[in-house]
Scaffold this active site. Structure first.
Site, PDB file in Angstrom:
ATOM      1  CG  PHE A  98      -6.525  13.582   8.565  1.00 40.53           C
ATOM      2  CD1 PHE A  98      -7.139  12.857   7.565  1.00 40.53           C
ATOM      3  CD2 PHE A  98      -6.852  13.326   9.895  1.00 40.53           C
ATOM      4  CE1 PHE A  98      -8.056  11.874   7.894  1.00 40.53           C
ATOM      5  CE2 PHE A  98      -7.768  12.344  10.221  1.00 40.53           C
ATOM      6  CZ  PHE A  98      -8.390  11.620   9.217  1.00 40.53           C
ATOM      7  CD1 TRP A 114       8.056   3.174   3.653  1.00 39.29           C
ATOM      8  CD2 TRP A 114       9.775   2.279   4.761  1.00 39.29           C
ATOM      9  NE1 TRP A 114       9.021   4.148   3.767  1.00 39.29           N
ATOM     10  CE2 TRP A 114      10.087   3.624   4.453  1.00 39.29           C
ATOM     11  CE3 TRP A 114      10.727   1.515   5.449  1.00 39.29           C
ATOM     12  CZ2 TRP A 114      11.294   4.213   4.812  1.00 39.29           C
ATOM     13  CZ3 TRP A 114      11.929   2.112   5.810  1.00 39.29           C
ATOM     14  CH2 TRP A 114      12.191   3.445   5.490  1.00 39.29           C
ATOM     15  CB  ILE A 115       6.523  -4.092   1.058  1.00 35.10           C
ATOM     16  CG1 ILE A 115       6.089  -2.840   0.281  1.00 35.10           C
ATOM     17  CG2 ILE A 115       5.476  -5.200   0.985  1.00 35.10           C
ATOM     18  CD1 ILE A 115       4.898  -2.087   0.851  1.00 35.10           C
ATOM     19  CD  GLU A 131      -0.259  -2.306   9.885  1.00 33.65           C
ATOM     20  OE1 GLU A 131      -1.422  -1.997   9.586  1.00 33.65           O
ATOM     21  OE2 GLU A 131       0.360  -3.231   9.342  1.00 33.65           O
ATOM     22  CG  LEU A 162      -1.781   1.274   1.407  1.00 34.99           C
ATOM     23  CD1 LEU A 162      -2.802   1.426   0.276  1.00 34.99           C
ATOM     24  CD2 LEU A 162      -2.508   1.257   2.765  1.00 34.99           C
TER      25      LEU A 162
END
Lengths: 388, 248
Positions: free
Chosen positions: A387, A166-167, A367, A135
């Site tokens: 945001f 960052w998987i 996460e 993602l």
């Protein structure tokens, strides 16, 4: 007698016999199979891949997935307890298991076509296959909706272009669940290892989660079959539903890391002699131990209640945000206090403190960062999103 | 192959136990109970024998309702069925064996496996006594077991070495650490363990033959002795370790 394994408010008494037995079994497994090897893997920056099959045999992958697809058919409290006990070993291993169960098996079970479910879920459950979840991108972390990775429909399937970063598990994965925009809308795709145009180089130089594999996923005109799209889920709802599962597991897992450094601190404080007495006899050290026990106990109650709400089907994602935000924060604070209590010894990998501290810096960020969860809760309170 | 494994529930090895108010029993409050660790070797051996020879593994346990947790762990490991001899009283070995002898006999076992002893009362009597009541041979403290046809070949721990023995089925074998590596129960099997019924039979009518009069904790450790380094003191230290502490 020092309170070593903290269960100060008898959470055990709230658990069913099966839940307690699941917890004890994973605890024993971690004591025997993880703790003896984890410092070496952390030091060398290697993933203990031999454990993948063991995790599968034990039933740690996809515990809440129905058994007909190879899952464990367990409740969410069991899943939480598994995460807690595994992270008492190491956050990197819990991350790897979380990704496989919550971010790969969950979306395949929920969104993939029947044939893909029947093929992949049993393999992922047994540990014969490893999965990853793409993602986050180099320029889109907290704002995944801005992703650049895209899909184009062709006569025979879809062509993916873009890069993920960052998987967890990326380089060693047999299948990747990848989120990409098709005609401007986020969609889920499954990309199998070896598909032309798909590579997954490992990212090096991590000071955190050193015992798991973190990778980039690169798609250059990577063509996948028509069947490999999730047909019925569109927009960020798809990936966010997976993150809710994973964040839920993290809110339990962080307690495990906190327990590990607390246990080490109690042992150290009751045996380390300074000024002719154990340092645990000094008020400042006692205050730190009390803070840890106090926060761990609160976190346990949060996680337990969250688990029951999840099993009743009434859990809200904002409640998961609160638990993830609080429990990871308190675990990281426990690490810092534990490091103080251990003095200079606290920086050595003879003790688990710095490893957990470094790991939890990642857990605090991935996460949904601590701050993003703050904004999710702020929006829930005020009805005003900060945001957007 | 009909395999019977006799198990018991004991306090967790990590639990610190206190003597109860009556001065004859432990204070069970807050004590975590587990499947007796030596019985895990017996259950594992039973499961391996079933895998090699077919048949069924039946668990037999003496205890109260609390003991069902230990039984269900054995079921989660893979045992086929279980019988609980319902006895809330603390029984001596004779009463335990009297309770299980008929149940075991009724199962018509080819082999009966037990842990070498329970880690709480440490009598190590149940295996041999059961063999005597059933008129079967017994091999205790076994670290290796080979069965071919009716022939049983076992290795057992003896002081400073191993003894290799032969006997024949049906027989009683008690398991020593090293016999095997007990499996972890699969987590989904833990969830299913409750679905398997545990048959219950009444406690035996026989009375215990040994009565516990008192239970005491060992005296608190006193301070150690510290010696300056010198050849004479090394000799003295060795002498004390041998004669006073009796550890070498």
């Amino acid at each position: 007698m020092p309170i070593i394994t903290p269960d100060y408010f008898d959470i055990d008494g709230l658990l069913s016999e099966e839940e307690r037995m699941v917890r004890s079994t994973v605890r024993e497994f971690v004591d025997n199979e993880v703790l003896p090897i984890i410092e070496k893997h952390n030091r060398e920056g290697t993933f203990p891949q031999h454990l993948v099959k063991r995790f599968g045999d034990l039933g740690m992958f996809g515990p809440t997935i129905p058994e007909e697809y190879g899952g464990g058919g367990m409740n969410s409290v069991c899943y939480g307890l598994i995460c807690q006990e595994l992270e008492r070993g190491d956050s990197a291993l819990r991350s790897s298991v979380s990704v496989q169960g919550s971010l790969v098996m969950y979306p395949i079970w929920k969104y993939a076509g029947e044939e893909l479910k029947r093929y992949w879920l049993p393999r992922l459950a047994s540990g014969d296959a490893i999965g990853c979840f793409g993602l986050t991108e180099p320029d889109f972390g907290s704002n995944p909706g801005g992703m650049l990775t895209n899909a184009r429909e062709t006569e025979s399937g879809y062509i993916l272009n873009g890069a993920k970063m960052w998987i967890t598990n990326g380089t060693i994965a047999d299948v990747a669940v990848v989120w990409a925009k098709l005609n401007g809308v986020v969609r889920g795709f499954m990309v199998e290892k070896g598909t032309p145009g798909f590579t997954a180089p490992e990212m090096k130089g991590k000071h955190s989660l050193r015992a798991s594999v973190t990778s980039e996923l690169i798609f250059q005109d990577c063509e996948i079959p028509k069947t490999h799209i999730f047909p019925d889920v569109q927009g960020l709802r798809g990936p966010l539903s997976c993150l809710t599962q994973a964040r839920y597991g993290i809110s339990w897992g962080a307690i495990g890391a906190a327990i590990a450094v607390y246990e080490s601190s109690v042992n150290y404080a009751t045996t380390r002699i300074q000024f002719d007495r154990p340092i645990g006899g000094f008020q400042l050290v006692q205050e730190k131990l009390v803070w840890m026990l106090n926060e761990i106990t609160k976190a346990q109650l949060l996680a337990y209640r969250l688990g029951r709400l999840k099993d009743e089907g009434t859990m809200r994602t904002q409640q998961v945000s609160l638990a993830k935000r609080n429990n990871v924060w308190m675990a990281l604070e426990c690490c810092r206090m534990a490091r103080d209590i251990h003095g200079a010894n606290g920086i050595l990998d003879e003790y688990p403190v710095m490893r957990h501290a470094a790991n939890l810096e990642s857990v605090k960020t991935y996460e949904g960062t601590h701050d993003i969860h703050t904004l999710i809760l702020g929006a829930d309170i005020t009805g005003i999103e900060a945001f957007t | 192959m009909n395999i019977v494994v006799c198990i018991s529930q004991t306090p967790d090895t990590a639990t610190k136990v206190a003597v109860g108010a009556d001065g004859k029993n432990i204070d069970a409050k807050g004590v975590k109970f587990v499947l007796n660790p030596y019985d895990e070797f017996a259950v594992e051996e039973g499961l391996q024998l079933r895998a090699a020879n077919g048949g069924e593994v039946t668990l037999v346990c003496v205890g109260g309702d609390g003991a069902k947790e230990a039984i269900r762990l054995g079921i989660a490991m893979g045992a086929d069925k279980a019988v609980l001899v319902k006895d809330e009283e603390r029984a001596d070995s004779f009463r335990v064996v009297s309770g299980i002898a008929d149940v075991v006999r009724a199962a018509n076992p080819d082999i009966i496996l037990l842990g070498r002893q329970s880690i709480d009362y440490d009598s190590a009597q149940v295996g041999p006594m059961l063999a005597e009541m059933l008129d079967m041979p017994c091999v205790s403290f076994v670290t290796k077991l080979e069965i071919s046809g009716n022939a049983v070949r076992a290795e057992r721990d003896i002081e400073g070495g191993k003894e290799v023995v032969e006997t024949s089925l049906p027989c009683v074998v008690t398991a020593q650490k090293g016999l095997n590596e007990p499996r972890y129960p699969k987590l989904p099997d833990i969830m299913k363990a409750k679905a398997k019924p545990i048959a219950e039979v009444a406690a035996p009518s026989v009375a215990a033959r040994v009565e516990t009069l008192a239970m005491r904790k060992p005296a608190d450790k006193t301070g150690g002795k510290i010696f300056e380094f010198s050849p004479e003191n090394v000799k003295e230290l060795v002498r004390l370790l041998h004669e006073e502490a009796k550890v070498i």
